[in-house]
Every structure is written in structure tokens, then in C-alpha cells.
Design an enzyme around this catalytic site. Sequence first.
Site, mmCIF file in Angstrom:
data_model
loop_
_atom_site.group_PDB
_atom_site.id
_atom_site.type_symbol
_atom_site.label_atom_id
_atom_site.label_comp_id
_atom_site.label_asym_id
_atom_site.label_seq_id
_atom_site.Cartn_x
_atom_site.Cartn_y
_atom_site.Cartn_z
ATOM 1 N N GLN A 67 0.836 -1.191 0.000
ATOM 2 C CA GLN A 67 0.000 0.000 0.000
ATOM 3 C C GLN A 67 0.876 1.248 0.000
ATOM 4 O OE1 GLN A 67 -3.117 -0.029 2.931
ATOM 5 N NE2 GLN A 67 -3.715 2.053 2.436
ATOM 6 N N PHE A 68 1.246 1.706 -1.203
ATOM 7 C CA PHE A 68 2.141 2.854 -1.313
ATOM 8 C C PHE A 68 1.534 4.125 -0.716
ATOM 9 C CE2 PHE A 68 -0.359 3.823 -5.019
ATOM 10 C CZ PHE A 68 -0.247 5.197 -5.180
ATOM 11 N N THR A 69 0.212 4.188 -0.606
ATOM 12 C CA THR A 69 -0.415 5.398 -0.075
ATOM 13 C C THR A 69 -0.061 5.648 1.389
ATOM 14 O OG1 THR A 69 -2.458 4.218 0.465
ATOM 15 C CG2 THR A 69 -2.345 5.293 -1.704
#
Length: 148
Positions: free
Chosen positions: A78-80
Site C-alpha cells: 500500500q504505497f499510499t
Amino acid sequence: MRVVVQRVSRGQVSIDGEVTGAIGVGLVALLGVHVDDDEKAVRFCAEKCVNLRVFADSKGRMNRSLLEVSGEVLAVSQFTLLGECRQGRRPSFVSAAPPERAELLYEQFIAIVESHGVVVERGVFGAMMKVEIDNDGPVTLIIEDPPK
């Protein structure tokens, strides 16, 4: 690396209605890989997840690790998690590692957790996913290396 860990009674991830990973009791680990992360950061976070004492002992205290309860891990990239929201109204993701590097470190995280005999289910790197989490407690913690 930033990992949001949730103690769960159940978790699953699906893409277009198809389940790609599901666990019972264990941890859902949402992983964000920082542009400066290396194998040392990955090892720190993976070892911390495996040994974190967040499961109840016989007295109801958080005193047992994933290993002690034979728990599973659902690992979701989850790069966010690296989104910076201090300025403006749109998050900036300049701190997130490029996809090729992030996927490599995500896979290393999974390999380290599995090396302890833990069953790891996963999402699909880079895909739009639906993650279902039955948070138990609720217990949600953030693990970072280096700590912020």
C-alpha cells in the site's frame, strides 16, 4: 518502511470479486515502502511483525506473539501509506519507492515472515484491491524503520 499492522480474527483481499488471499486469526500487514528503504529496514519490520506481542495470554493481556498463537499474515502492498498531506489538498507520494524496488522489498518482507514458519497470504502488487479486515480489539499499530 511503514507497516500498519492490525490484529484480526479474519482478513481477505480480492480483485474484481476474486479472493487472492485470506487468513483467519493473525495480522493484516499493510506495507508502504520508502524510497530510502533497504534490506535492513525490511528485516526490522518483518521480525517486529512476527514477534510483536499483541495476542492475549491466559489472563487476557497482550503477551503472545504471532508465532505463539500460530497466526497467519495477510500482506498487502500500500504505497499510499507514504502519502504526505501537510501541504495542499492532494497527497504527495515522492517518498514512496518506485514500483520495481517496492515490489522487491515487499517480496523480501514476505520471505522473512515465511522463514519463521508463518503462513502468508497476499494481495497482488500494484493492483486495485478490496481489503476486508475484521480488526480484533481493535488493535492497530504502526511499525517503521527508521522510526519517525
